[in-house]
Design a protein around this motif. Structure first.
Motif, PDB file in Angstrom:
ATOM      1  N   PRO A  16       0.841  -1.210   0.000  1.00 62.05           N
ATOM      2  CA  PRO A  16       0.000   0.000   0.000  1.00 62.05           C
ATOM      3  C   PRO A  16       0.876   1.261   0.000  1.00 62.05           C
ATOM      4  O   PRO A  16       2.023   1.225   0.460  1.00 62.05           O
ATOM      5  CB  PRO A  16      -0.783  -0.102   1.323  1.00 62.05           C
ATOM      6  CG  PRO A  16      -0.592  -1.499   1.821  1.00 62.05           C
ATOM      7  CD  PRO A  16       0.725  -1.962   1.259  1.00 62.05           C
ATOM      8  N   PRO A  17       0.350   2.383  -0.491  1.00 59.93           N
ATOM      9  CA  PRO A  17       1.102   3.646  -0.483  1.00 59.93           C
ATOM     10  C   PRO A  17       1.591   3.977   0.932  1.00 59.93           C
ATOM     11  O   PRO A  17       0.818   3.881   1.886  1.00 59.93           O
ATOM     12  CB  PRO A  17       0.065   4.685  -0.942  1.00 59.93           C
ATOM     13  CG  PRO A  17      -0.986   3.895  -1.664  1.00 59.93           C
ATOM     14  CD  PRO A  17      -1.008   2.545  -1.040  1.00 59.93           C
ATOM     15  N   GLY A  18       2.853   4.339   1.071  1.00 58.24           N
ATOM     16  CA  GLY A  18       3.409   4.715   2.368  1.00 58.24           C
ATOM     17  C   GLY A  18       3.804   3.529   3.226  1.00 58.24           C
ATOM     18  O   GLY A  18       4.349   3.704   4.308  1.00 58.24           O
ATOM     19  N   CYS A  25      -4.870  -6.287  -0.004  1.00 59.49           N
ATOM     20  CA  CYS A  25      -5.588  -5.013  -0.140  1.00 59.49           C
ATOM     21  C   CYS A  25      -6.819  -5.206  -1.019  1.00 59.49           C
ATOM     22  O   CYS A  25      -6.797  -5.981  -1.969  1.00 59.49           O
ATOM     23  CB  CYS A  25      -4.694  -3.970  -0.818  1.00 59.49           C
ATOM     24  SG  CYS A  25      -3.171  -3.643   0.070  1.00 59.49           S
ATOM     25  N   CYS A  26      -7.867  -4.473  -0.677  1.00 56.32           N
ATOM     26  CA  CYS A  26      -9.061  -4.505  -1.499  1.00 56.32           C
ATOM     27  C   CYS A  26      -9.070  -3.260  -2.389  1.00 56.32           C
ATOM     28  O   CYS A  26      -9.115  -2.138  -1.892  1.00 56.32           O
ATOM     29  CB  CYS A  26     -10.324  -4.554  -0.641  1.00 56.32           C
ATOM     30  SG  CYS A  26     -11.804  -4.603  -1.665  1.00 56.32           S
ATOM     31  N   GLY A  30     -11.051  -0.448  -0.544  1.00 54.03           N
ATOM     32  CA  GLY A  30      -9.881   0.238  -0.006  1.00 54.03           C
ATOM     33  C   GLY A  30      -9.343  -0.306   1.310  1.00 54.03           C
ATOM     34  O   GLY A  30      -8.319   0.172   1.803  1.00 54.03           O
ATOM     35  N   VAL A  31      -9.985  -1.333   1.883  1.00 54.38           N
ATOM     36  CA  VAL A  31      -9.514  -1.860   3.162  1.00 54.38           C
ATOM     37  C   VAL A  31      -8.207  -2.641   2.975  1.00 54.38           C
ATOM     38  O   VAL A  31      -8.063  -3.414   2.019  1.00 54.38           O
ATOM     39  CB  VAL A  31     -10.594  -2.761   3.817  1.00 54.38           C
ATOM     40  CG1 VAL A  31     -10.023  -3.523   5.005  1.00 54.38           C
ATOM     41  CG2 VAL A  31     -11.794  -1.921   4.257  1.00 54.38           C
ATOM     42  N   VAL A  32      -7.248  -2.385   3.876  1.00 55.73           N
ATOM     43  CA  VAL A  32      -6.010  -3.159   3.916  1.00 55.73           C
ATOM     44  C   VAL A  32      -6.169  -4.213   5.017  1.00 55.73           C
ATOM     45  O   VAL A  32      -6.510  -3.883   6.153  1.00 55.73           O
ATOM     46  CB  VAL A  32      -4.800  -2.252   4.221  1.00 55.73           C
ATOM     47  CG1 VAL A  32      -3.515  -3.077   4.285  1.00 55.73           C
ATOM     48  CG2 VAL A  32      -4.691  -1.141   3.184  1.00 55.73           C
ATOM     49  N   HIS A  33      -5.937  -5.466   4.684  1.00 55.43           N
ATOM     50  CA  HIS A  33      -6.122  -6.549   5.668  1.00 55.43           C
ATOM     51  C   HIS A  33      -4.764  -6.932   6.260  1.00 55.43           C
ATOM     52  O   HIS A  33      -4.040  -7.741   5.689  1.00 55.43           O
ATOM     53  CB  HIS A  33      -6.812  -7.738   5.005  1.00 55.43           C
ATOM     54  CG  HIS A  33      -8.182  -7.403   4.507  1.00 55.43           C
ATOM     55  ND1 HIS A  33      -9.282  -7.452   5.306  1.00 55.43           N
ATOM     56  CD2 HIS A  33      -8.608  -6.951   3.295  1.00 55.43           C
ATOM     57  CE1 HIS A  33     -10.357  -7.064   4.608  1.00 55.43           C
ATOM     58  NE2 HIS A  33      -9.965  -6.756   3.385  1.00 55.43           N
TER      59      HIS A  33
END
Lengths: 178, 178
Positions: A16-18, A25-26, A30-33
């Motif tokens: 994911p960014p950063g 990731c979805c 937008g949810v990161v698991h």
């Protein structure tokens, strides 16, 4: 991890960014698991000069002896988790005394915390995950039949410390066998 | 938790056979999705008579001061996680010395482990999650501007212990404020 538990969309494994590592990731909602290590809590139930061990009725290590321990649940303290596990596996009532040993077991993403505990009485019996539960004096510990290396290390340290009567908190590491 | 991360089927919240509490279960593929507490690891980076604090650039507690700490990642030891967080938040190189305080924070399903650490040099600067990072002597600690109660308790204990030079391992509990 194949689908997003939030929206049901297929997941993508990317950084994911950063962030600095890949996550599930979805790209729809937008949810990161995130996936993180799990805590296992247990205790050494001691009464007079004996400790309580449980013979496992489940895999892994079916038939081997262990100290009562299991996954910490949401909403409970570390000590209450260890107390609950002693009851579930050995129907044993224990008083949790002090944290005793903390282990990294990175290769299975687990952290183990073992407490010293006082077994309140002899009213114990096998819970559903145990074939039998039994008190052992040091000379009778079934060293060749201990379920896990983390339990073996805890028992070795316990009996070493017992000679001096001092039980300093300990951090250990259980590395993957080559 | 709405959908099965394994097969994508909608989840049902029920008590699985042989269990004693509700879990998110998939009635299609049979997977039970356990939810467990998360570990946070951090440290008290000390150099001479000062410690390093970070002013948070993110919520919660944006703008408040904290010790470097964050979620333990899969595959790392507790100590290496604490070391990584010090680098991420303060670009600080620390030597992790010893586990110092372990906290139950049940109401957010977190377990906090704080280490004592030696800050190797003055080459630190704010990481992406910090507005600024700074060394503080005890008399200058911004007690009214500390981000979290767990950090406040850790600092209080640290400065108490510092008077005697002995830092016994401690277990604490951060209860929900009524």
């Amino acid at each position: 991890m194949n689908f997003c538990s939030n929206c049901g969309h297929p997941l993508t494994y990317l950084t994911p960014p950063g962030d600095d590592r890949c996550r599930y990731c979805c790209e729809s909602c937008g949810v990161v698991h995130y996936q993180n290590p799990t805590m296992v809590v247990g205790c050494i139930p001691e009464i007079k000069d004996k400790i309580l061990l449980c013979r496992r009725a489940i895999e892994p290590s079916y038939g081997k002896w262990t100290l009562p321990a299991g996954y910490l649940e949401n909403g409970e303290t570390l000590a209450s988790g260890a107390k609950r596990e002693a009851f579930e596996e050995a129907r044993a009532e224990v008083e949790i005394l002090a944290p005793y040993a903390l282990y990294d077991i990175c290769y299975v993403n687990q952290v183990y915390l073992m407490f010293r505990a006082h077994l309140k009485d002899n009213n114990f019996r096998a819970g559903e995950e145990s074939l039998e539960v039994k008190l052992f004096a040091e000379k009778d510990i079934p060293w060749e039949e201990i379920a896990f290396r983390v339990i073996n290390q805890t028992l070795i340290k316990f009996y070493n410390d017992r000679q001096t009567g001092r039980y300093p908190f300990y951090m250990g590491n259980i590395a993957k066998l080559q």
